[in-house]
Write an enzyme that holds these catalytic residues in place. Structure first.
Site, PDB file in Angstrom:
ATOM      1  N   ASP A  81       0.810  -1.217   0.000  1.00  0.00           N
ATOM      2  CA  ASP A  81       0.000   0.000   0.000  1.00  0.00           C
ATOM      3  C   ASP A  81       0.843   1.267   0.000  1.00  0.00           C
ATOM      4  O   ASP A  81       0.305   2.375   0.096  1.00  0.00           O
ATOM      5  CB  ASP A  81      -0.983   0.000   1.170  1.00  0.00           C
TER       6      ASP A  81
ATOM      7  N   CYS B 256       4.257   3.491  -4.392  1.00  0.00           N
ATOM      8  CA  CYS B 256       5.398   4.272  -4.891  1.00  0.00           C
ATOM      9  C   CYS B 256       5.263   4.492  -6.398  1.00  0.00           C
ATOM     10  O   CYS B 256       4.941   3.563  -7.153  1.00  0.00           O
ATOM     11  CB  CYS B 256       6.696   3.533  -4.585  1.00  0.00           C
TER      12      CYS B 256
ATOM     13  N   THR C 184      -3.027  -0.647  25.299  1.00  0.00           N
ATOM     14  CA  THR C 184      -3.389   0.401  26.263  1.00  0.00           C
ATOM     15  C   THR C 184      -3.172   1.812  25.706  1.00  0.00           C
ATOM     16  O   THR C 184      -3.251   2.790  26.456  1.00  0.00           O
ATOM     17  CB  THR C 184      -2.577   0.258  27.573  1.00  0.00           C
TER      18      THR C 184
ATOM     19  N   TYR D 174      -9.015 -11.519   8.111  1.00  0.00           N
ATOM     20  CA  TYR D 174      -9.795 -11.039   9.250  1.00  0.00           C
ATOM     21  C   TYR D 174      -9.544 -11.970  10.432  1.00  0.00           C
ATOM     22  O   TYR D 174      -8.863 -12.982  10.301  1.00  0.00           O
ATOM     23  CB  TYR D 174     -11.290 -11.036   8.916  1.00  0.00           C
TER      24      TYR D 174
ATOM     25  N   ARG E 112       4.812  -6.148  10.575  1.00  0.00           N
ATOM     26  CA  ARG E 112       4.762  -6.786   9.255  1.00  0.00           C
ATOM     27  C   ARG E 112       6.170  -7.015   8.708  1.00  0.00           C
ATOM     28  O   ARG E 112       7.068  -6.203   8.906  1.00  0.00           O
ATOM     29  CB  ARG E 112       3.943  -5.925   8.296  1.00  0.00           C
TER      30      ARG E 112
ATOM     31  N   ARG F 102      -4.091  -6.976  18.557  1.00  0.00           N
ATOM     32  CA  ARG F 102      -2.881  -6.503  19.220  1.00  0.00           C
ATOM     33  C   ARG F 102      -3.161  -6.247  20.689  1.00  0.00           C
ATOM     34  O   ARG F 102      -3.456  -5.137  21.091  1.00  0.00           O
ATOM     35  CB  ARG F 102      -2.393  -5.229  18.528  1.00  0.00           C
TER      36      ARG F 102
HETATM   37  S1  SF4 Z   1       8.123  -0.063  -4.121  1.00  0.00           S
HETATM   38 FE1  SF4 Z   1       6.758   0.997  -2.704  1.00  0.00          FE
HETATM   39  S2  SF4 Z   1       4.702   0.239  -3.203  1.00  0.00           S
HETATM   40 FE2  SF4 Z   1       6.184  -1.164  -4.130  1.00  0.00          FE
HETATM   41  S3  SF4 Z   1       6.428  -2.791  -2.604  1.00  0.00           S
HETATM   42 FE3  SF4 Z   1       8.065  -1.280  -2.251  1.00  0.00          FE
HETATM   43  S4  SF4 Z   1       7.233   0.106  -0.698  1.00  0.00           S
HETATM   44 FE4  SF4 Z   1       5.508  -1.039  -1.580  1.00  0.00          FE
END
Ligand code: SF4
Length: 719
Positions: free
Chosen positions: A13, A16, A213, A419, A595, A709
């Site tokens: 997400d 870029c 918290t 989920y 992550r 979390r």
């Molecule tokens: S280039 Fe940017 S959008 Fe693509 S995987 Fe790497 S951080 Fe994510």
């Protein structure tokens, strides 16, 4: 095709901006679109490793044998779409359009609004996206407080407050570069994170709160700022309502009380509150940690209140509002097609699994405000103002809802793994009459489908983005290569279904390009006019025009009150009831975060280059806890909650606080056998969703987001 052309990487997400280049071997390469701002990570370099991967889906498949048996036959696109449309029509005729549910990830398909438009034309209201627990729900709390999403002004920021963000050049590199630039010019970083992360090491203040918290800490910050008179009294008097109620609410949240709850020093809480309030331009950038807690609404609301009472709204954090002019995703979705009686059927608005803030009944509360601003469509901020509630949806799919849901489409969405309550989702999908998945891979969700349709990937499509409505900006990305094999773009598939279902008028454009030109026509542009890579601006509502029911910043939210919830933020101690009933049996609080760099959500595990960096799913555990459990570094272990179990490889980690463990998100092994016999390629053996239930006690009561979390407790033992 594609060399020198601007596109947008969607391997994550981060979004870029890149330009296509031809490698010496003829393979596609990409480079940062702006050499002076090289925000790009190594995953983007793997564009052809992904695009041309031998396991990628490149032809439509139809299930043979039992659902989930892992047996498929090749089918033509026309056969697949004819059969899907006929089966969907049968479901709708028997049960109504509300019996169709769609789980989608717009970033993975390059479209927002198209699916909703098709659903709205059919009268179908049960739509969900992973933004329900990742930024989309943040947006709805911002909306409740000041009408739209606030975005930080990084160029001016002199104080940054991170709630758990750990940024680097592989996780939101654009923001990481902005953070580094801000720190280089002397900005202060306050990091709230139980773990000692690389970003926390950069911080001036690190508050290692106990997991879950954060809301108590934020309440104490508001307490200090009000009690010490550090707030912007002029802004509060002119633009805010509910200040007296807020003052009364936070009076009990002294730093000493928060210190007891959070496990950090009271003086550090006071000091950081003062630093935030006294900054010239303090920002609290979005971070996912606040989205995945049972106190999520309160934490997000407290963050919004901090921005407002300290005078940073539109002076450091800009509330832009939905676009006027240029057809944005929500306008394309055309929610006006839905009849009131269909809206009323959306799951999660009322009943035993009601979590209304992200549903249509909450969206209706802003109608007057939207009309006052002259916005001629129903906004759908980040695809979550008009969504159904996932736990209510999955229950209805299992036959436990107010009416049956019998057809399920996953569109660029690995629903099974995305989920809480994974086994319940598997059961829900298995109970359907029709399951259709549009994907790049035979994911665990696709393994349960009747039809799997091969989708294009980001380098193979034109996109008029962004795919979500956040700010009134439109950007263009252009295809760098043709789609592999028989892969298709989502618009072509959606149009094929619309035509077959008798609602073709709703999608009249011959192809995506024609649709984009239609969307840009109100601002006098065509899609080709955007080839220079520069975003174009649609018009934004006037600043200071807060799109709340009162037209003011609502420190006590009238929307929350109307929905039957507390209008003010609070803190409730997270509690796992089964663990509480058996003290000592589940000694560790589980944190499903941090992550991994080598994957993104459930994707990339099939990529050899990146899999070599992270071959197995890791449990991070404090060395003292590992010793107590007899778990060695690198050994397989069993992690068990009262609701399920997973197997993970232990990694002893001093940065992990004692008494807690980190379980990884999104782990499956594409190389292992699929189908139910294979545990969906080990998704049922490794994924965090097996440990985390979607029971009411583990959901935020207002939004329904799961506590991933700091709520669920686990036991750890050698395998
Ligand atoms: S280039 Fe940017 S959008 Fe693509 S995987 Fe790497 S951080 Fe994510």
């Amino acid at each position: 095709m594609g060399e020198g052309v601007v596109s947008t990487c969607r391997f994550c997400d981060g979004g870029c901006r890149v330009v296509g280049e031809a490698g010496d071997d003829g393979r596609l390469r990409v480079a940062p679109a702006s050499p002076e701002f090289p925000a790009i990570c190594p995953k983007a370099a793997a564009v052809d490793e992904y695009r041309l991967h031998p396991d990628r889906l490149t032809v439509p498949l139809r299930r043979v044998g039992e659902r989930g048996a892992g047996e498929w036959e090749r089918v033509s696109w026309d056969e697949a779409l004819d059969e899907i449309a006929a089966k969907l029509r049968a479901v709708i005729d028997e049960h109504g359009p509300e019996a169709l549910a769609v789980a989608e990830m717009p970033l993975n398909i390059g479209f927002g609004g198209v699916t909703r438009r098709l659903m709205n034309a059919l009268g179908a209201v049960n739509y969900t996206a992973p933004t329900q627990l990742c930024m989309g729900n943040t947006a709805q709390v911002h909306r409740a407080v000041y009408g739209w999403f606030a975005s930080p002004d990084w160029a001016r920021a002199d104080c940054i407050v991170y709630f758990g963000q750990d940024r680097d050049m592989q996780r939101w590199p654009a923001e990481y570069l902005q953070l580094k630039a801000a720190l280089a010019r002397g900005a202060t970083l306050i990091e709230v994170d139980p773990r000692l992360t690389d970003t926390a090491r950069l911080a001036d203040y690190h508050l290692r709160v106990r997991y879950g918290t954060d809301a108590a800490l934020a309440l104490a910050w508001i307490n200090v700022i009000i009690e010490e008179g550090l707030y912007d009294a002029g802004f509060v008097a002119a633009w805010c309502v509910g200040f007296d109620e807020l003052r009364e609410r936070v009076a009990a949240w002294t730093p000493e009380r928060a210190a007891e709850v959070c496990g950090v020093d009271a003086e550090l809480i006071r000091q950081t509150a003062r630093v935030y309030a006294n900054a010239a331009c303090a920002v609290i950038p979005w971070g996912v940690v606040a989205d995945m807690q049972v106190n999520s609404t309160s934490l997000l609301q407290a963050q919004c209140i901090l921005r407002a009472i300290c005078g940073y709204l539109n002076d450091g954090e800009n509330v832009s509002g939905p676009a006027l002019g240029g057809v944005v995703n929500a306008q394309l979705a055309a929610f006006e097609m839905l009849a009131p009686e269909q809206r009323a059927k959306q799951l999660g608005q009322d009943g035993p699994r009601a979590h209304p803030l992200l549903t249509m009944c909450a969206a209706a509360l802003y109608r007057d405000a939207t009309a006052r601003a002259g916005i001629p469509y129903e906004p759908d901020i980040l695809g979550e103002s008009q969504a159904c509630d996932p736990s209510a949806l999955f229950a209805a799919m299992r036959g436990e809802g107010p009416y049956p849901v019998r057809a399920f489409f996953a569109v660029g969405n690995n629903t099974v793994m995305s989920y809480a309550g994974q086994q319940g989702i598997v059961d829900a999908i298995r109970a359907q009459d029709l399951v259709v998945v549009f994907e790049n891979w035979l994911t665990p969700t696709a393994q349960l489908a009747d039809y799997v349709l091969p989708g294009d990937m980001w380098a193979e499509r034109d996109v008029l983005g962004p795919e979500f409505d956040v700010a009134p900006v439109l950007t263009a990305s252009y295809a760098l290569r043709e789609p592999a094999g028989e892969c298709r773009g989502w618009y072509e598939v959606a149009k094929g279904l619309a035509d077959r279902l008798g609602v073709g008028d709703a999608l009249p454009w011959a192809d995506a390009r024609e649709l984009f030109d239609w969307r840009l026509a109100p601002i006098g542009k065509t899609f080709d006019d955007l080839r220079d890579g520069r975003p174009v601006l649609a018009e934004a509502p006037a600043r200071g025009c807060f799109l709340t029911p009162s037209g003011k910043v609502e420190l006590a939210s009238s929307a929350l009150a109307t929905l039957g919830h507390d209008p003010l933020p609070s803190y409730v101690e997270p509690c796992d009831p089964a663990a509480a009933a058996e003290p000592g049996r589940y000694p560790y609080v589980a944190f499903a975060g941090l992550r991994e760099r080598a994957s993104y959500n459930t994707n990339f595990h099939q990529m050899p280059t990146f899999r070599a960096q992270a071959p197995e799913p890791l449990l991070l555990i404090n060395p003292a806890d590992a010793a107590a459990e007899g778990v060695a570094d690198g050994a397989w272990c069993v992690v068990e909650s009262a609701y399920g179990r997973v197997e993970l490889v232990a990694r002893l980690d001093d940065a992990q606080p004692a008494g807690s463990v980190r379980v990884p998100h999104g782990w499956w092994k594409p190389e292992l056998p699929g189908g139910l016999v294979g545990g969906l390629s080990a998704a049922c053996l490794h994924n965090d969703g097996m440990l985390m239930p979607d029971a009411e006690w583990n959901l935020d009561p207002v939004q329904g987001v799961p506590g991933l979390r700091g709520t669920v407790r686990v036991a750890v033992r050698p395998r």
